[in-house]
Structures are given as C-alpha cells and as structure tokens.
Design an enzyme around this catalytic site. Sequence first.
Site, PDB file in Angstrom:
ATOM      1  N   ASN A  13       0.834  -1.212   0.000  1.00  0.00           N
ATOM      2  CA  ASN A  13       0.000   0.000   0.000  1.00  0.00           C
ATOM      3  C   ASN A  13       0.862   1.251   0.000  1.00  0.00           C
ATOM      4  O   ASN A  13       0.532   2.245  -0.665  1.00  0.00           O
ATOM      5  CB  ASN A  13      -0.965  -0.006   1.183  1.00  0.00           C
ATOM      6  CG  ASN A  13      -2.183  -0.855   0.911  1.00  0.00           C
ATOM      7  OD1 ASN A  13      -3.052  -0.475   0.127  1.00  0.00           O
ATOM      8  ND2 ASN A  13      -2.256  -2.023   1.531  1.00  0.00           N
ATOM      9  N   MET A  89       0.678  -2.630  12.451  1.00  0.00           N
ATOM     10  CA  MET A  89       0.004  -3.627  13.274  1.00  0.00           C
ATOM     11  C   MET A  89       0.020  -3.300  14.765  1.00  0.00           C
ATOM     12  O   MET A  89       0.224  -4.189  15.594  1.00  0.00           O
ATOM     13  CB  MET A  89       0.613  -5.007  12.997  1.00  0.00           C
ATOM     14  CG  MET A  89       0.336  -5.474  11.586  1.00  0.00           C
ATOM     15  SD  MET A  89      -1.422  -5.380  11.168  1.00  0.00           S
ATOM     16  CE  MET A  89      -1.452  -6.127   9.555  1.00  0.00           C
ATOM     17  N   LEU A  91      -2.195  -0.931  17.779  1.00  0.00           N
ATOM     18  CA  LEU A  91      -3.352  -0.086  18.080  1.00  0.00           C
ATOM     19  C   LEU A  91      -2.821   1.233  18.636  1.00  0.00           C
ATOM     20  O   LEU A  91      -2.010   1.243  19.565  1.00  0.00           O
ATOM     21  CB  LEU A  91      -4.226  -0.792  19.127  1.00  0.00           C
ATOM     22  CG  LEU A  91      -5.561  -0.148  19.488  1.00  0.00           C
ATOM     23  CD1 LEU A  91      -6.477  -0.069  18.264  1.00  0.00           C
ATOM     24  CD2 LEU A  91      -6.244  -0.938  20.597  1.00  0.00           C
ATOM     25  N   HIS A 108      -8.161  -1.539   5.932  1.00  0.00           N
ATOM     26  CA  HIS A 108      -8.365  -2.844   6.550  1.00  0.00           C
ATOM     27  C   HIS A 108      -8.919  -3.816   5.507  1.00  0.00           C
ATOM     28  O   HIS A 108      -9.822  -3.464   4.746  1.00  0.00           O
ATOM     29  CB  HIS A 108      -9.329  -2.714   7.738  1.00  0.00           C
ATOM     30  CG  HIS A 108      -9.483  -4.007   8.480  1.00  0.00           C
ATOM     31  ND1 HIS A 108      -8.528  -4.480   9.352  1.00  0.00           N
ATOM     32  CD2 HIS A 108     -10.456  -4.950   8.434  1.00  0.00           C
ATOM     33  CE1 HIS A 108      -8.917  -5.649   9.831  1.00  0.00           C
ATOM     34  NE2 HIS A 108     -10.083  -5.953   9.294  1.00  0.00           N
TER      35      HIS A 108
HETATM   36  C1  GAR Z   1      -3.200  -4.736   3.954  1.00  0.00           C
HETATM   37  O1  GAR Z   1      -3.993  -5.707   3.327  1.00  0.00           O
HETATM   38  C2  GAR Z   1      -3.999  -3.994   5.000  1.00  0.00           C
HETATM   39  O2  GAR Z   1      -5.352  -3.904   4.683  1.00  0.00           O
HETATM   40  C3  GAR Z   1      -3.770  -4.862   6.209  1.00  0.00           C
HETATM   41  O3  GAR Z   1      -2.447  -5.271   6.142  1.00  0.00           O
HETATM   42  C4  GAR Z   1      -2.075  -5.374   4.776  1.00  0.00           C
HETATM   43  C5  GAR Z   1      -0.760  -4.657   4.601  1.00  0.00           C
HETATM   44  O4  GAR Z   1      -0.255  -4.912   3.331  1.00  0.00           O
HETATM   45  N1  GAR Z   1      -4.050  -4.147   7.420  1.00  0.00           N
HETATM   46  C6  GAR Z   1      -4.589  -4.692   8.493  1.00  0.00           C
HETATM   47  O5  GAR Z   1      -4.862  -5.861   8.577  1.00  0.00           O
HETATM   48  C7  GAR Z   1      -4.837  -3.714   9.629  1.00  0.00           C
HETATM   49  N2  GAR Z   1      -5.667  -4.298  10.621  1.00  0.00           N
HETATM   50  P1  GAR Z   1       0.966  -4.076   2.777  1.00  0.00           P
HETATM   51  O6  GAR Z   1       2.058  -4.070   3.851  1.00  0.00           O
HETATM   52  O7  GAR Z   1       1.418  -4.832   1.542  1.00  0.00           O
HETATM   53  O8  GAR Z   1       0.473  -2.696   2.464  1.00  0.00           O
END
Ligand code: GAR
Length: 201
Positions: A13, A89, A91, A108
């Site tokens: 992201n 990750m 809170l 999320h």
């Molecule tokens: C993403 O899918 C995001 O939605 C999730 O972690 C992933 C990170 O991917 N977030 C959560 O689960 C938050 N509770 P990335 O490191 O490739 O962006």
Amino acid sequence: MNLAVLASGYGSNLQAIINAIHKGEIRANLAVVISDREDAYALQRAKDHGIEALFLNPRDYPGRDAYDRGIIEQLRLRGVDLVILAGFMRLLTPRFVAEFRGKIMNIHPSLLPAFPGLEGVKQALDYGVKVSGCTVHFVDEGLDTGPIILQEAVPVFDNDTEETLHQRIHAVEHRLYPRAIQLLIEGKLRLEGRRCFLGAT
Ligand code: GAR
C-alpha cells in the site's frame, strides 16, 4: 500537505501511495515512513525512493504511551498533517488519536464492521462469507471502528486460499487508498457523526 506512512510489513500500500504521488494522483509530500519493525520491507521501499525511513523500536520505550509519544514527536518535527496507516500492526493510544483527530486513516482487508483486528482475510474465509472486501476509515480509539471513508466489495471464490483472496483485496486497496487520501487533501470528505460523505467540506 505533509504525509507520514506508518507500516509494519511488506508495504505494497505504501508503494501504491508513492506511485500515486509520482503520477500526481495524490498531491502531497511524503515526509517520512515510520515502522515498528526493523525488517519491514516498507522501510526499504521508502529508501529506494529517497524518502526518509525511520525505525522506532518499541523495546526502546517503557510502554505503549511512551512509544506513541515518540512517534508523535517525530511527526511534529517534520510538520506532518496526515498520518496514513498502511499495514501498521499496532493499536494507537488515545493520546495519539487525540493529537491527530480526523487526520489518521487506516486500511483494513475486510468490509468493516465485519472481521476487525488481526487476520481480517482469514477471519472472513473461516466464517464462510461469499463477499468480502476492504475498507478505508478514519482512526478513532477503537479497533478498526472509526468512520468509514470508502469501501469496496471483493467476491470470495470456492477455491480461494487466504493468499489468493488477500491478493485480490490488495489490488483493490491499491486503488482505493490513494483515492481516499486525495479526497481528504482536497477537502472533499465531510463528516456528520459516524457518516462520511463525499463532497465539499
Ligand atoms: C493490507 O492488506 C492492509 O489492509 C492490512 O495489512 C495489509 C498490509 O499490506 N491491514 C490490516 O490488517 C490492519 N488491521 P501491505 O504491507 O502490503 O500494504
């Protein structure tokens, strides 16, 4: 506007946000990427693009509140206006949320309020839903409970594994998150209670 991205992991992201900035789809400066994990690939992505990458080790602080104060200090030093959580990750403490109220976004991998917290994709698969998706929302004191900005559904197929479903959700996230960020930058997100409307503030 000065952005900060907080990330704990792979950072796809973050990459989508960097790409959107390069293409002019997000009109802001990414001032810093901060991680709570030294080995987060997100930090490498930042360095590869000449963006400051900062590892703040939670073990160097006596507790959650002190750690969050440490992050706030770094954000203030860089004049950050908007905090983007991208696979971060942890809170955030109420103090952090109060410091940047209305200026913290999270993404999320489920259709909230379903399957908040850890392993949103696995939770959805285990539950047996036929449709899941992803949610961009403002961050409040709760766990994935803040007002919803954008959501998009992703179908769940019979032969999906956590990996294949997460891959399709990721693809949608990479489109949705930059859009939500630019909407906020343009002042096009209007909050009324929990409801977030698209349109001039
Ligand atoms: C993403 O899918 C995001 O939605 C999730 O972690 C992933 C990170 O991917 N977030 C959560 O689960 C938050 N509770 P990335 O490191 O490739 O962006």
